[in-house]
Design a protein around this motif. Structure first.
Motif, PDB file in Angstrom:
ATOM      1  N   MET A  39       0.835  -1.187   0.000  1.00 61.71           N
ATOM      2  CA  MET A  39       0.000   0.000   0.000  1.00 61.71           C
ATOM      3  C   MET A  39       0.883   1.255   0.000  1.00 61.71           C
ATOM      4  N   LYS A  40       0.466   2.234  -0.787  1.00 57.97           N
ATOM      5  CA  LYS A  40       1.279   3.460  -0.867  1.00 57.97           C
ATOM      6  C   LYS A  40       1.231   4.249   0.425  1.00 57.97           C
ATOM      7  N   LYS A  41       2.347   4.913   0.732  1.00 59.52           N
ATOM      8  CA  LYS A  41       2.346   5.829   1.874  1.00 59.52           C
ATOM      9  C   LYS A  41       1.556   7.093   1.500  1.00 59.52           C
ATOM     10  N   LYS A  42       1.050   7.745   2.526  1.00 61.15           N
ATOM     11  CA  LYS A  42       0.159   8.896   2.282  1.00 61.15           C
ATOM     12  C   LYS A  42       0.783  10.189   2.813  1.00 61.15           C
ATOM     13  N   TYR A  43       0.456  11.296   2.126  1.00 57.57           N
ATOM     14  CA  TYR A  43       0.891  12.603   2.630  1.00 57.57           C
ATOM     15  C   TYR A  43      -0.303  13.541   2.766  1.00 57.57           C
ATOM     16  N   HIS A  44      -0.168  14.477   3.676  1.00 55.10           N
ATOM     17  CA  HIS A  44      -1.180  15.520   3.841  1.00 55.10           C
ATOM     18  C   HIS A  44      -0.450  16.840   4.073  1.00 55.10           C
ATOM     19  N   ILE A  45      -0.747  17.834   3.240  1.00 56.65           N
ATOM     20  CA  ILE A  45      -0.063  19.141   3.357  1.00 56.65           C
ATOM     21  C   ILE A  45      -1.105  20.217   3.674  1.00 56.65           C
ATOM     22  N   ILE A  46      -0.833  20.986   4.718  1.00 59.83           N
ATOM     23  CA  ILE A  46      -1.686  22.124   5.055  1.00 59.83           C
ATOM     24  C   ILE A  46      -0.916  23.383   4.664  1.00 59.83           C
ATOM     25  N   THR A  47      -1.507  24.168   3.775  1.00 62.72           N
ATOM     26  CA  THR A  47      -0.807  25.345   3.255  1.00 62.72           C
ATOM     27  C   THR A  47      -1.478  26.615   3.747  1.00 62.72           C
ATOM     28  N   LEU A  48      -0.731  27.452   4.415  1.00 66.46           N
ATOM     29  CA  LEU A  48      -1.241  28.746   4.863  1.00 66.46           C
ATOM     30  C   LEU A  48      -0.624  29.830   3.976  1.00 66.46           C
ATOM     31  N   GLY A  49      -1.329  30.957   3.861  1.00 67.05           N
ATOM     32  CA  GLY A  49      -0.704  32.114   3.222  1.00 67.05           C
ATOM     33  C   GLY A  49      -0.936  32.221   1.738  1.00 67.05           C
ATOM     34  N   CYS A  50       0.079  32.734   1.046  1.00 67.87           N
ATOM     35  CA  CYS A  50      -0.086  33.238  -0.320  1.00 67.87           C
ATOM     36  C   CYS A  50       0.138  32.159  -1.379  1.00 67.87           C
ATOM     37  N   GLN A  51       0.028  32.605  -2.636  1.00 69.28           N
ATOM     38  CA  GLN A  51       0.217  31.677  -3.763  1.00 69.28           C
ATOM     39  C   GLN A  51       1.641  31.143  -3.817  1.00 69.28           C
ATOM     40  N   MET A  52       2.609  31.891  -3.289  1.00 65.15           N
ATOM     41  CA  MET A  52       3.992  31.375  -3.323  1.00 65.15           C
ATOM     42  C   MET A  52       4.097  30.146  -2.424  1.00 65.15           C
ATOM     43  N   ASN A  53       3.378  30.177  -1.316  1.00 67.45           N
ATOM     44  CA  ASN A  53       3.355  28.992  -0.463  1.00 67.45           C
ATOM     45  C   ASN A  53       2.627  27.835  -1.144  1.00 67.45           C
ATOM     46  N   GLU A  54       1.523  28.167  -1.842  1.00 61.83           N
ATOM     47  CA  GLU A  54       0.806  27.108  -2.579  1.00 61.83           C
ATOM     48  C   GLU A  54       1.744  26.466  -3.594  1.00 61.83           C
ATOM     49  N   ARG A  55       2.548  27.305  -4.248  1.00 60.29           N
ATOM     50  CA  ARG A  55       3.485  26.780  -5.252  1.00 60.29           C
ATOM     51  C   ARG A  55       4.542  25.896  -4.575  1.00 60.29           C
ATOM     52  N   ASP A  56       5.023  26.331  -3.410  1.00 64.33           N
ATOM     53  CA  ASP A  56       6.004  25.506  -2.681  1.00 64.33           C
ATOM     54  C   ASP A  56       5.391  24.162  -2.288  1.00 64.33           C
ATOM     55  N   SER A  57       4.114  24.178  -1.898  1.00 66.32           N
ATOM     56  CA  SER A  57       3.458  22.914  -1.523  1.00 66.32           C
ATOM     57  C   SER A  57       3.343  21.983  -2.723  1.00 66.32           C
ATOM     58  N   GLU A  58       3.165  22.558  -3.917  1.00 64.44           N
ATOM     59  CA  GLU A  58       3.132  21.714  -5.120  1.00 64.44           C
ATOM     60  C   GLU A  58       4.480  21.014  -5.312  1.00 64.44           C
ATOM     61  N   THR A  59       5.561  21.725  -5.004  1.00 61.47           N
ATOM     62  CA  THR A  59       6.895  21.114  -5.122  1.00 61.47           C
ATOM     63  C   THR A  59       7.049  19.986  -4.101  1.00 61.47           C
ATOM     64  N   LEU A  60       6.615  20.236  -2.857  1.00 61.70           N
ATOM     65  CA  LEU A  60       6.722  19.180  -1.834  1.00 61.70           C
ATOM     66  C   LEU A  60       5.911  17.953  -2.237  1.00 61.70           C
ATOM     67  N   ALA A  61       4.693  18.196  -2.751  1.00 62.99           N
ATOM     68  CA  ALA A  61       3.859  17.071  -3.203  1.00 62.99           C
ATOM     69  C   ALA A  61       4.541  16.335  -4.352  1.00 62.99           C
ATOM     70  N   GLY A  62       5.195  17.092  -5.246  1.00 61.82           N
ATOM     71  CA  GLY A  62       5.916  16.475  -6.368  1.00 61.82           C
ATOM     72  C   GLY A  62       7.030  15.565  -5.877  1.00 61.82           C
ATOM     73  N   PHE A  63       7.802  16.050  -4.903  1.00 57.99           N
ATOM     74  CA  PHE A  63       8.875  15.217  -4.331  1.00 57.99           C
ATOM     75  C   PHE A  63       8.293  13.938  -3.732  1.00 57.99           C
ATOM     76  N   LEU A  64       7.194  14.071  -3.001  1.00 57.18           N
ATOM     77  CA  LEU A  64       6.625  12.914  -2.309  1.00 57.18           C
ATOM     78  C   LEU A  64       6.062  11.909  -3.311  1.00 57.18           C
ATOM     79  N   GLU A  65       5.389  12.402  -4.353  1.00 51.81           N
ATOM     80  CA  GLU A  65       4.823  11.471  -5.338  1.00 51.81           C
ATOM     81  C   GLU A  65       5.931  10.751  -6.099  1.00 51.81           C
ATOM     82  N   GLU A  66       7.036  11.453  -6.348  1.00 57.64           N
ATOM     83  CA  GLU A  66       8.191  10.791  -6.985  1.00 57.64           C
ATOM     84  C   GLU A  66       8.698   9.643  -6.129  1.00 57.64           C
TER      85      GLU A  66
END
Ligand code: SF4
Length: 465
Positions: free
Chosen positions: A1-28
């Motif tokens: 079974m795959k491991k799971k991640y959950h990201i809570i993003t506060l603040g601006c679009q730059m943080n949203e963009r950073d969270s996309e990078t973190l999710a990308g690393f985790l999915e890789e």
């Protein structure tokens, strides 16, 4: 079974963009996003089943510290129930040493702490924590270099955030960003172009260029010459398949005639600009270190409206900055009347530790701030509604974003001026964009003509034309 991640993003679009990078690393690395729980739990929805829980923090907004430590308290309950869950905290709040020290001292169960400048090191830090059960703290004082080609799990298919620069040199006296995100660094134009071309080829219709002050973008071109922001816009305007280009945020003191001209000439540049004014009093603007006057701001808006008639102008306004008198506030109200903003983000001034304004002695009493704030918001909303009424009966191209979740029927989308449109379902032609769709259905990313039938302060209602 795959491991799971959950990201809570506060603040601006730059943080949203950073969270996309973190999710990308985790999915890789074989993780998948944790599914939402059956009983909704707000931002923690799904966190109970996560193998890694990330809090991506923001230090800008009022009470940011309180909000963060409140969320950390809830994360602690999850850690107590499932000690194997890795809890990571990151974002611009983690660029503040006193916060990191507080976490080390009082929240020793947090497994990873890293700042905005260390996102590219996330995989290595994760490996340390996962394999060696070590805590990982990595917070750099300054970004050493811009690391390109990081993975990203994009939050949307039809639109994307693209960073063009990081940091800020402006030191507005109320703002913590230059201390947390560091000095300005621009990405190379070729790297930005490559990213936007890749997105457009994959079906992205709208790109939002991000930076704390995009107007001071200055990237090094391939031949060594500097490329400024208008030149970058012109470069991206030619990307095949791209329909809409937006940007955020724009400092008035650096808005050039070249950018005004880009609004007149560039095919994809949407007629909408977020241009934070913050206050309408020259005395307050000087104390904020904004380095423009109310007259210069109003002249800029006039130029933009002459270059692109119908452009929507939105802004940020701070009420109750230290030393703000009744006369200063009257100047802000006067500026609001003259400019007539399409919309505004309004803030009650609150001191941010580490900024000059936090040490100013003439803080405005809370009740005065609140009274001014309420008066201002009421008038701003009236003006927004008056402007919005001018849209009724018009047919406009709307970028479809997806199903209208609130009404459970129809679709939502955005006009070029970034107004939210709820599109009523009719004759089976709207309301089937939940993902799979059927032949002939309207899909997220489609641009369709919509006739506006009704408006309120915050959204429009329309029907497919
Ligand atoms: S321009 Fe001013 S308000 Fe904006 S990020 Fe920089 S210092 Fe903060």
């Amino acid at each position: 079974m795959k491991k799971k991640y959950h990201i809570i993003t506060l603040g601006c679009q730059m943080n949203e963009r950073d969270s996309e990078t973190l999710a990308g690393f985790l999915e890789e690395r074989g993780y998948e996003k944790a599914a939402p729980a059956s009983s909704p739990g707000g931002v923690f929805d799904g966190a109970d089943s996560a193998d890694i829980l990330i809090l991506n923090t923001c230090s800008v907004r009022e009470n940011a510290d309180n909000r963060f430590f409140g969320l950390l308290g809830r994360a602690k309950h999850i850690k107590e129930r499932r000690p194997e869950t890795i809890v990571a905290v990151c974002g611009c709040m983690m660029q503040q040493q006193h916060i990191v020290d507080q976490i080390r001292g009082s929240y020793g169960w947090v497994d990873m702490v890293f700042g905005t400048h260390n996102i590219h090191e996330f995989p290595r830090l994760l490996e340390n924590v996962a394999s060696e059960s070590e805590k990982a703290y990595r917070v750099l004082g300054a970004r050493e270099e811009i690391v390109e080609d990081l993975p990203a799990k994009r939050a949307y298919g039809y639109k994307a955030f693209v960073n063009i620069m990081f940091g800020c040199n402006n030191f507005c006296t109320y703002c913590i960003v230059p201390y947390t995100r560091g000095r300005e660094q621009s990405r190379r134009p070729e790297d930005i172009l490559r990213e936007v071309e890749g997105l457009a080829a994959a079906g992205t219709k709208e790109v939002m260029l991000l930076g704390q002050n995009v107007n001071s973008y200055r990237g090094a071109g391939a031949d060594g010459t500097a490329v400024d922001f208008p030149a970058l816009i012109r470069m991206l305007d030619g990307v095949d398949g791209l329909a809409r280009l937006r940007f955020m945020t724009s400092h008035p003191k650096d808005l050039s005639d070249g950018l005004v001209e880009a609004f007149a000439r560039c095919r994809t540049l949407c007629p909408s600009i977020h241009l934070p004014v913050q206050a309408g009093s020259n005395a307050v603007l000087a104390r904020m270190n904004r380095r423009y006057t109310r007259e210069a701001y109003m002249a800029l808006v006039e130029k933009l409206r002459a270059a692109r008639p119908g452009i929507a102008v939105t802004t940020d306004l701070i009420v109750g900055f230290p030393g703000e008198t009744d006369a200063d506030f009257a100047d802000t109200m006067d500026l609001i009347e003259r400019v007539r903003f399409d919309a505004a983000f309004t803030f009650l001034y609150s001191p941010r530790q580490g900024t000059p304004a936090a040490t100013y002695e003439d803080q405005v009493p809370e009740e005065v701030k609140h009274a001014r704030f309420n008066r201002m918001v009421e008038r701003l909303n009236e003006i927004t509604l008056e402007i919005n009424r001018g849209y009724v009966g018009r047919t406009l191209p709307v970028l479809i974003e997806g199903p209208d979740k609130a009404r459970r029927t129809g679709l939502t989308g955005r006009t070029e001026t970034n107004k939210l449109v709820n599109i009523l379902a009719g004759d089976g032609d709207a309301g089937c964009a939940s993902g799979a769709g059927s032949a002939g259905s309207v899909q997220p990313g489609d641009i369709r003509d919509v006739r506006i039938t009704d408006v309120n302060t915050f959204s429009f209602t329309g029907e497919l034309a």
